[in-house]
Enzyme design. Structure first.
Site, mmCIF file in Angstrom:
data_model
loop_
_atom_site.group_PDB
_atom_site.id
_atom_site.type_symbol
_atom_site.label_atom_id
_atom_site.label_comp_id
_atom_site.label_asym_id
_atom_site.label_seq_id
_atom_site.Cartn_x
_atom_site.Cartn_y
_atom_site.Cartn_z
ATOM 1 N N ASP A 62 0.860 -1.179 0.000
ATOM 2 C CA ASP A 62 0.000 0.000 0.000
ATOM 3 C C ASP A 62 0.896 1.228 0.000
ATOM 4 O OD1 ASP A 62 -2.420 1.454 0.132
ATOM 5 O OD2 ASP A 62 -2.214 1.692 2.288
ATOM 6 N N GLU A 146 -2.293 -1.487 -5.599
ATOM 7 C CA GLU A 146 -3.539 -0.930 -6.109
ATOM 8 C C GLU A 146 -3.343 -0.401 -7.521
ATOM 9 O OE1 GLU A 146 -6.019 0.936 -2.457
ATOM 10 O OE2 GLU A 146 -4.126 1.904 -2.908
ATOM 11 N N CYS A 197 -12.276 -4.476 6.768
ATOM 12 C CA CYS A 197 -11.579 -5.187 7.830
ATOM 13 C C CYS A 197 -10.940 -6.442 7.249
ATOM 14 C CB CYS A 197 -12.548 -5.565 8.949
ATOM 15 S SG CYS A 197 -11.811 -6.672 10.160
ATOM 16 N N CYS A 200 -12.454 -9.794 9.173
ATOM 17 C CA CYS A 200 -13.811 -10.324 8.975
ATOM 18 C C CYS A 200 -14.452 -9.861 7.679
ATOM 19 C CB CYS A 200 -14.699 -9.953 10.162
ATOM 20 S SG CYS A 200 -15.245 -8.228 10.147
ATOM 21 N N CYS A 215 -12.145 -2.395 13.658
ATOM 22 C CA CYS A 215 -13.368 -2.878 13.023
ATOM 23 C C CYS A 215 -14.548 -2.707 13.977
ATOM 24 C CB CYS A 215 -13.210 -4.334 12.632
ATOM 25 S SG CYS A 215 -14.677 -5.020 11.865
ATOM 26 N N CYS A 218 -16.086 -6.663 14.286
ATOM 27 C CA CYS A 218 -15.435 -7.755 15.016
ATOM 28 C C CYS A 218 -14.393 -7.263 16.022
ATOM 29 C CB CYS A 218 -14.787 -8.748 14.051
ATOM 30 S SG CYS A 218 -13.226 -8.178 13.347
ATOM 31 N N ASP A 225 -2.860 1.388 7.419
ATOM 32 C CA ASP A 225 -2.231 1.114 6.127
ATOM 33 C C ASP A 225 -1.794 -0.347 6.009
ATOM 34 O OD1 ASP A 225 -2.543 3.763 5.336
ATOM 35 O OD2 ASP A 225 -0.696 4.355 6.345
#
Ligand SMILES: [Zn+2]
Length: 251
Positions: A62, A146, A197, A200, A215, A218, A225
């Site tokens: 990232d 990305e 997340c 989950c 999150c 969860c 990052d």
């Protein structure tokens, strides 16, 4: 470096050159480039792929503004510090230019200084990109990042869009190195990589608070990052665990 050699340029003839490195493979094109006040002969050569030994590792990367990059392995790559001081120098030099009389000799000289500092920044940025790319390619069989060609729409803050230029250049270098080493680079869709997340799969804006990812579904906590980097890898190599890539992130 070889001081005495000459190269043959069509229509110009033999030109004395300083060789920065030896040519490898078969030269395909020759470009003559003027960079501020220096001329360069740039050969593009075809070289056979030299595959690196398999590592069994995959990684998601990232890119950010606070750090240059964060990997799914939890490595934080800092932006090069010397770049900051060069940028400061550039601002000072640019002020000098604007103070000096238009058309004057002293202004022309100051403009030359600005161009040289620009070149220096560009080169040290390139050098940094090469080093980061070499490490990623050496250590991993597959590298996911990305697809920045679409991410402008998604992450449209100013700082990010400015840096995008640098990242595209970095990813070009990365792809080139990966290709010649027989590695795979995967561009993944950038949507919601920072809101999802990794544990989950729950995706919402509230999951992220600046650098902290927590999150709301969860309770999974992570560096924001880092969480995104793991999602990026998960998109390239779905692992079957809710498609979240858990098993690969710890590989
Ligand atoms: Zn969760």
């Amino acid at each position: 470096m070889d001081e005495g050699r000459r190269i043959n340029i069509p229509k110009i003839g033999a030109v004395k050159c300083k060789f920065h490195r030896l040519l490898e493979g078969t030269p395909k094109t020759l470009q003559i480039v003027l960079d501020v006040n220096e001329w360069y002969a740039v050969y593009t050569c075809e070289v056979p792929v030299q595959p690196l030994p398999e590592t069994g590792s995959t990684v998601g990367v990232d890119v950010g503004t606070r750090y240059f990059a964060i990997t799914s392995d939890g490595e934080f790559v800092h932006n090069p510090r010397h770049l900051g001081s060069a940028l400061k120098k550039l601002r000072v030099q640019q002020r000098t230019v604007s103070r000096r009389k238009k058309g004057g000799n002293r202004r022309r000289k100051a403009v030359g200084q600005v161009a040289k500092t620009h070149r220096k920044i560009r080169r040290s940025r390139q050098d940094f990109h090469h080093k980061v790319a070499v490490k990623l390619v050496r250590e991993n069989d597959l590298i996911a990042h990305e697809d920045l060609r679409v991410s402008n729409v998604v992450k449209s803050n100013l700082a990010r869009s400015i840096s995008d230029v640098g990242w595209s250049a970095f990813f070009d270098i990365l792809r080139g190195k990966a290709e010649s080493a027989g590695r795979v680079v995967v561009r993944v869709p950038p949507q919601y990589t920072s809101q999802r997340c990794h544990a989950c799969g729950h995706t919402c804006r509230e999951n992220r608070n600046n650098e902290v990812f927590k999150c709301v579904s969860c309770g999974h906590e992570d560096h924001a990052d880092w969480n995104a980097a793991k999602n990026i890898l998960g998109r390239a190599v779905p692992s079957g665990v809710n498609g979240s890539g858990v098993s690969h992130a710890v590989a």
